[in-house]
Design a protein around this motif. Structure first.
Motif, PDB file in Angstrom:
ATOM      1  N   GLY A  84       0.765  -1.312  -0.190  1.00  0.00           N
ATOM      2  CA  GLY A  84       0.092  -0.502   0.378  1.00  0.00           C
ATOM      3  C   GLY A  84       0.325   1.121   0.168  1.00  0.00           C
ATOM      4  N   MET A  85       0.415   2.210  -0.545  1.00  0.00           N
ATOM      5  CA  MET A  85       1.145   3.507  -0.975  1.00  0.00           C
ATOM      6  C   MET A  85       1.605   3.963   0.440  1.00  0.00           C
ATOM      7  SD  MET A  85       2.392   3.578  -3.790  1.00  0.00           S
ATOM      8  CE  MET A  85       3.052   5.423  -3.948  1.00  0.00           C
ATOM      9  N   GLN A  86       0.376   4.164   1.634  1.00  0.00           N
ATOM     10  CA  GLN A  86       0.699   4.716   2.282  1.00  0.00           C
ATOM     11  C   GLN A  86       0.170   3.966   3.396  1.00  0.00           C
ATOM     12  OE1 GLN A  86       0.241   7.797   2.699  1.00  0.00           O
ATOM     13  NE2 GLN A  86      -0.357   7.752   0.368  1.00  0.00           N
ATOM     14  N   SER A  87       1.310   2.376   3.405  1.00  0.00           N
ATOM     15  CA  SER A  87       1.203   1.488   4.272  1.00  0.00           C
ATOM     16  C   SER A  87       2.959   1.182   4.790  1.00  0.00           C
ATOM     17  CB  SER A  87       0.999   0.157   4.240  1.00  0.00           C
ATOM     18  OG  SER A  87      -0.803   0.262   3.776  1.00  0.00           O
ATOM     19  N   VAL A  88       3.110   2.290   6.113  1.00  0.00           N
ATOM     20  CA  VAL A  88       4.493   2.168   6.617  1.00  0.00           C
ATOM     21  C   VAL A  88       3.950   0.670   7.889  1.00  0.00           C
ATOM     22  CG1 VAL A  88       5.435   3.171   8.241  1.00  0.00           C
ATOM     23  CG2 VAL A  88       4.038   4.433   6.876  1.00  0.00           C
ATOM     24  N   TRP A  89       5.506  -0.203   7.074  1.00  0.00           N
ATOM     25  CA  TRP A  89       6.193  -1.631   8.186  1.00  0.00           C
ATOM     26  C   TRP A  89       6.680  -0.840   9.128  1.00  0.00           C
ATOM     27  CZ3 TRP A  89       7.135  -3.812   2.407  1.00  0.00           C
ATOM     28  CH2 TRP A  89       5.927  -4.194   2.344  1.00  0.00           C
TER      29      TRP A  89
END
Length: 223
Positions: free
Chosen positions: A117-122
């Motif tokens: 996801g473009m906004q998914s920060v792991w």
């Protein structure tokens, strides 16, 4: 009728120049990166297609140095709304085959904590955990023959900007950094058998799109 043909040829030469420029720069890389035959390299990416889109020249150079290459892909690339993770995983398999990396040396994660996801920060801790397990499963860090070498394993991944500033790319970098720092703390610093980590340098838009002329401009361009 000739214009489309000439235009297509110019575009092809332009993209070829991008790859050849990358190869030229990679061949000038430090000996520590190129290493010697037999020492493994682990490429850590976020999605299927990262391995060829961003690291193709790197893989080619490492192959030419007879470095065994492994690939850890931290997601299937199953972002909404397309949800084509299964197809992208198959494409990754074919891509690695073309680049000479057998599927037995490739691991694709499908972890709920690491979703595309473009906004998914792991979380760095999650990425570090997955990286550590993959290195263990691949049996990449060994003793004996590697103990007297500069490093027993080379890890290659994105830098802090992640080429395109994609949140997942940046998360891979921070997760690998977290894992590396943990290794240093446990071992009390660098020593025999330590893991070397290299990051792919992100360029500005100007550098990305001027092809073979980038090596003339890059020393004068800063973020």
């Amino acid at each position: 009728a000739r214009f489309p043909v000439v235009f297509a040829a110019a575009i092809s030469l332009f993209f070829l120049s991008l790859e050849e420029t990358a190869l030229f720069l990679m061949y000038k890389a430090p000996a520590a990166f190129l290493g010697v035959g037999g020492r493994p390299a682990l490429l850590i990416v976020a999605h299927p297609d990262d391995e060829c889109m961003f690291f193709g020249p790197t893989v080619r150079v490492l192959q030419s140095c007879h470095r065994p290459i492994h690939v850890l892909c931290l997601s299937t690339g199953d972002a909404a709304p397309q949800r084509v993770g299964e197809r992208r995983t198959t494409e990754l398999k074919h891509s690695c085959s073309v680049m000479g990396v057998p599927w037995s040396r490739v691991r694709v994660m499908d972890d709920a904590r690491l979703q595309d996801g473009m906004q998914s920060v792991w979380e760095p801790e999650v990425v570090a955990e997955v990286v550590a397990q993959a290195i263990k499963d691949f049996s990449l860090v060994s003793k004996g023959i590697h103990e007297n070498e500069q490093g027993s394993l080379t890890v290659i991944t994105f830098d802090a900007y992640g080429v395109s500033n994609h949140a997942n790319h940046r998360s891979v970098y921070h997760g690998v950094r977290h894992w590396q720092e943990e290794q240093k703390r446990r071992k009390g610093g660098l020593g025999p058998g330590y893991v070397e980590v290299f990051a792919l340098h992100s360029s500005t838009l100007l550098i990305k799109y001027i092809g073979c002329f980038s090596w003339l401009v890059e020393p004068f361009v800063w973020w």
